[in-house]
Design an enzyme around this catalytic site. Structure first.
Site, PDB file in Angstrom:
ATOM      1  CB  CYS A  19      32.850 -67.257 -17.211  1.00 12.23           C
ATOM      2  SG  CYS A  19      34.280 -68.236 -18.048  1.00 12.23           S
ATOM      3  CG  ASP A 521     -11.329 -65.535  -9.911  1.00 10.01           C
ATOM      4  OD1 ASP A 521     -12.100 -65.567  -9.207  1.00 10.01           O
ATOM      5  OD2 ASP A 521     -11.671 -64.520 -10.963  1.00 10.01           O
ATOM      6  CG  ASP A 722      -8.684 -59.346 -13.314  1.00 10.18           C
ATOM      7  OD1 ASP A 722      -7.279 -59.075 -13.280  1.00 10.18           O
ATOM      8  OD2 ASP A 722      -9.498 -58.800 -13.739  1.00 10.18           O
TER       9      ASP A 722
END
Lengths: 865, 71
Positions: A19, A521, A722
């Site tokens: 489908c 980081d 960030d």
């Protein structure tokens, strides 16, 4: 060059991967649509399209053309102030021209307007604003349908429709079954002969074919016309063949199809009954896998209380505009995102961030729409409203994740899409084999059919080959394959959202489940990102508090981050900080200030040497602190030349960092720290976090290169940072994880967005991704395994040994069970929590979440550079 | 655009129907040539082969022609 946009439209009525292919193929032909990805479980399709060229009614027509529905969002509005048909025309024109509006109908007589629209392009608030902009008063009539309502309505319609089919088919199928067995054993004495009369069985079966089974014939014809196939075709050919043989043997018993003793009415009837039952159960259960997104949608506040011109008004939450002042009382929901102006309260943000404790809010703090105010009352200024609120963005993220396809699902869909053709080809081969070769060699009169009363005494070569061929068609239905991935992805992305973890697309879930190395980081990710006082070392005869107090007095007027850290540290300890009489910064050295009649110095060794201060007593301590990556500052009195103490300041790691690294290691994932800082500072922080591999002195623009270098070693790398500053490295990584998005979810880059600023969510994200993909694999194994196992049996591979063939009704039962088991396996995901979020008393981590990914190419060592 | 669709639809229908007829004809010939089958079995088998061939070819030929014919 036209801008390509991604929109999501609801599609109802899909049942299997075929489908999905059908809808995608139909949508792909619509002018302006570049790519279409339909999602079976979510009941929607994501279109990448040129929004100016694409015509939504055309999109709807294409979907309906292949037998499915598009339940657009609908809103009914009360419009006051219309004076005639020109007003009606003006509204219809203005609203109709809004992007995303499918149709608009304004009724002058009832002062109402009904608008159907794509919720992913426009909003009810936008429509109301447009009408209001024309000078009319507009309000909800209270009967508008949100996506949630429409989706629920579509599902309810499907459930009702299949229930009616079931109610129709069940008594007839039972009667046909009883009638078929009437001539066996004691039933012959109990039941009247008429029940086994072939004309009577024909009269009972025909309504099933024309009623509940009709949907399969209609859908497969719609698909074939457009050149696409779906599983309805398998049902239609199976049911059609069984019914046709039965009819021929009833009315023309000498035709050679097995005679009156081989009418397969019960096959046609039970086949229909099992398929309808399967669809009914599937419709009942399928909605439950999307429970999380329903929960999120239910969080959206309906009303808001705002102050306009000094008057308190209650208005629909989606009509709040940026800048409005909103009032929130205890127990009420925060209507939109904003900043607190006055008041104090604790707000339960668990539904958005996953944070279990209420968060205190006072003037200047941000509040998130959809969260619950617990204790006090407050006023806040609305900042993000309508589709820009964090909650609306989160819902969009989850919807997108559920509308996209993981690579594993794309493969499954391709396989399932070609599967149906393959099955028909196989069915044809099976027919030809048994017709020309197998029947003569192996057929034995009196062979049985599993789960059927018939013995194949009078079945000729055509009837026998046809039975084998039909059993292959029915048993091969790939609906379980189509459900396997989306059902689990839907549940998994919902679980993640409940914990403030947003996966951008199903691909991100799959990628996150396979990572070998996480690169963190340093600043702001592993550490708090701002310096704070870590050590105070007094000289003999001085107290630590006195050292810190004097240092803070000197720095009180400083704007240097280190000075601010000292002042903050002193205030946190409740120290009194009077003003210094004078203050002077000595660049590169430190500061000096006059206080209580004497000159105080605070600075580095160079300053102390210049002012001939003897620091010998504290030199060893200073070196130790510097070795730990801290900045040590000497405090001295200029008058007597004596050093009073040492204050060390450093960026400190966040509370959860060390545990997050430890938990990742338990999952078999290596951790690497990347930073622009010098190696000594970097290694000191890495030691505290428990990280061995350090990439220090890396310039921001080179972080992506370092990630690439790790990938070149064959590792799949996740980068945590960030979302704005580390964007290139996040983009380079296999999985970019952006931290602490708060209300700015949409601004973040990265494949995974963490709403909270908590590294443990990185672990939770990996655990959720692995858990989800484990379920996907389980589902796919079950779905493909079922087909792999049952197709050869249906094709008659074991017939020469056991002289039993699979009856069409057994094939249908097995097929229905496979879909159901996949759906139930996905539903069972509800209530699961990432082990790292279960608290210290959590039971041992289940293997599903903790199993390591495929072997990493090398241990995470030697990463430092 | 509708003209192209019509052309593709017509050509596809001609192609898959012809190939299916050929396949079922081949089946019929094979039954005559290879064994002593009843006419019911022959004709029933021919119909089933035609039906399955159509089902296999319809969704294969149409997209193939769509790709090949210039829009």
């Amino acid at each position: 060059m036209a801008q390509k946009e991604r929109i999501t439209i609801p599609v109802s009525g899909m049942h299997c991967a075929a489908c999905v292919s059908k809808v995608e193929s139909a949508l792909g032909d619509v002018p302006g649509v570049e790519r279409a990805d339909a999602n079976l479980t979510a009941g929607n399709a994501a279109l990448v399209c040129d929004i100016d060229r694409v015509d939504l009614p055309e999109v709807e027509k294409a979907v309906r053309g292949v037998g499915y529905e598009v339940p657009w969002e609908r809103i009914e509005l009360l419009v006051l102030g219309m004076m005639g048909t020109h007003c009606q025309d003006a509204i219809e024109k203005a609203v109709g021209e809004l992007p995303g509006v499918v149709r608009v109908q304004v009724n002058l007589g009832t002062d109402s307007a009904t608008v159907e629209y794509a919720g992913s392009i426009t909003s009810a608030a936008q429509i109301k604003r447009t009408i209001r902009g024309l000078g009319y008063q507009v309000s909800d009539k209270g009967t508008g349908d949100s996506t949630l309502d429409r989706e629920r309505e579509a599902r309810q319609r499907e459930i009702r429709s299949q229930l009616v089919n079931l109610a129709w088919a069940t008594p007839l199928a039972l009667l046909i079954m009883v009638g078929t067995f009437q001539s066996y054993a004691v039933l012959k004495d109990i039941l009247p002969d008429v029940l086994n009369n072939k004309y009577f069985l024909f009269a009972l079966t025909t309504p099933i074919i024309l009623g509940p089974a009709r949907q399969f014939f209609v859908s497969s014809w719609n698909g074939l016309r457009r050149g696409v196939t779906d599983m309805n075709l398998l049902y239609a050919t199976g049911i059609g063949a069984a019914y046709s043989i039965a009819v021929i043997n009833t009315f023309w018993p000498d035709a050679g199809f097995g005679g009156r003793d081989a009418t397969f009415y019960e096959s046609a009837a039970l086949l229909t009954w099992f398929i309808v039952l399967g669809r009914y159960l599937e419709a009942l259960t399928r909605g439950r896998t999307s429970e999380a997104i329903r929960k999120l949608m239910r969080l959206q506040p309906k009303t808001a209380r705002i102050l306009r011109d000094g008057v308190e008004l209650e208005i629909p939450a989606d009509e709040v505009e940026a800048g409005d002042v909103c009032l929130v009382r205890p127990g009420e929901s925060v209507p939109v995102d904003g900043v607190v102006l006055e008041g104090y309260s604790a707000v339960d943000e668990s539904m958005i961030t996953g944070e279990s404790l209420p968060v205190e809010k006072q003037a200047g703090d941000t509040v998130i729409g959809g969260t619950i105010n617990k204790t006090g009352a407050f006023r806040f200024a609305a900042r993000q409203v309508g589709r820009e609120t964090a909650l609306a963005q989160i819902i969009r993220f989850v919807e997108d994740a559920q509308a996209t396809k993981a690579p594993i699902q794309k493969l499954a869909d391709v396989v399932a899409g070609h599967f149906i053709l393959g099955v028909h080809a196989l069915s044809l081969s099976v027919f030809l084999f048994w017709f020309f070769v197998g029947y003569d060699r192996w057929f034995e009169s009196g062979s049985g059919m599993i789960m059927s009363p018939y013995t194949l005494t009078d079945v000729g070569v055509f009837g026998f080959a046809l039975l084998m061929s039909v059993a292959v068609l029915i048993i091969s239905c790939p609906c379980a394959v189509g459900l396997a991935t989306p059902a689990a992805i839907m549940a998994g992305s919902g679980i993640a959202a409940e914990h403030g973890i947003l996966f951008k697309g199903a691909g991100a879930i799959e990628a996150a489940s396979r990572i070998h190395t996480v690169v963190f980081d340093k600043t702001g990710t592993l550490t708090k990102g701002e310096p704070s006082v870590t050590d105070v070392v007094p000289a003999p005869g001085v107290t630590p508090d006195e050292v810190l107090r004097l240092a803070a007095v000197i720095e009180k007027n400083s704007e240097h981050p280190l000075g601010e850290a000292i002042v903050r540290g002193a205030r946190e300890r409740g120290l009194d900080l009077p003003d210094a009489a004078s203050f002077e910064a000595i660049p590169g050295h430190g500061v000096e200030a006059s206080f209580e009649g004497g000159m105080l110095l605070l600075g580095n060794r160079k300053l102390m040497a210049e002012r001939a201060i003897d620091i010998e007593t504290l030199l060893a301590e200073a070196e130790r602190l510097e070795h730990e990556g801290k900045t040590a500052m000497f405090l001295a009195a200029a008058a007597d030349g004596r050093v009073r103490g040492l204050v060390a300041v450093a960026d400190t790691i966040k509370p959860g960092s060390a545990r997050a690294v430890q938990e990742l290691r338990r999952l078999g994932i290596g951790a690497v720290m990347i930073t622009g800082d010098n190696r000594r500072t970097a290694e000191a922080i890495a030691r505290q976090a428990g990280i061995e591999a350090v990439l220090a002195e890396v310039l921001p623009q080179d972080k992506a290169l370092e990630v690439k270098r790790l990938q070149a070693g064959g590792r799949r790398v996740a980068m945590v940072g960030d979302g704005i500053n580390d964007a290139p490295a996040l983009a380079q990584a296999d999985v970019g994880i952006a931290m602490g998005a708060g209300t700015d979810v949409a601004k973040e880059t990265g494949d995974v967005i963490l709403v909270k600023d908590d590294l443990l969510d990185v672990v939770a994200a990996v655990q959720t991704a692995r858990f989800t993909m484990r379920r996907v694999r389980q589902n796919l194994t079950w779905a493909f395994g079922y087909n792999t196992l049952t197709i050869p049996i249906a094709a008659g591979v074991v017939y020469p040994l056991i002289h039993q063939i699979v009856s069409p009704e057994l094939a249908a039962l097995l097929m229905a069970l496979s879909s159901l088991s996949v759906t139930l396996n996905s539903i069972a995901m509800r209530g699961w929590r990432p082990p790292v979020r279960r608290g210290p008393d959590a039971p041992g981590l289940p293997a599903e979440a903790t199993a390591a990914p495929e072997r990493a190419p090398a241990a995470a060592t030697g990463a430092g550079s | 655009m509708p003209e192209t669709r019509y052309r593709v639809g017509l050509l596809s229908a001609m192609l898959y129907t012809s190939v299916s007829l050929l396949a079922s004809g081949a089946f019929l010939l094979a039954t005559v040539a290879t064994g002593d089958y009843t006419w019911v079995a022959r004709l029933g088998g021919t119909t089933w082969v035609f039906l399955l061939s159509m089902i296999i070819l319809m969704p294969t030929v149409t997209p193939w022609l769509k790709r090949r014919l210039p829009s």
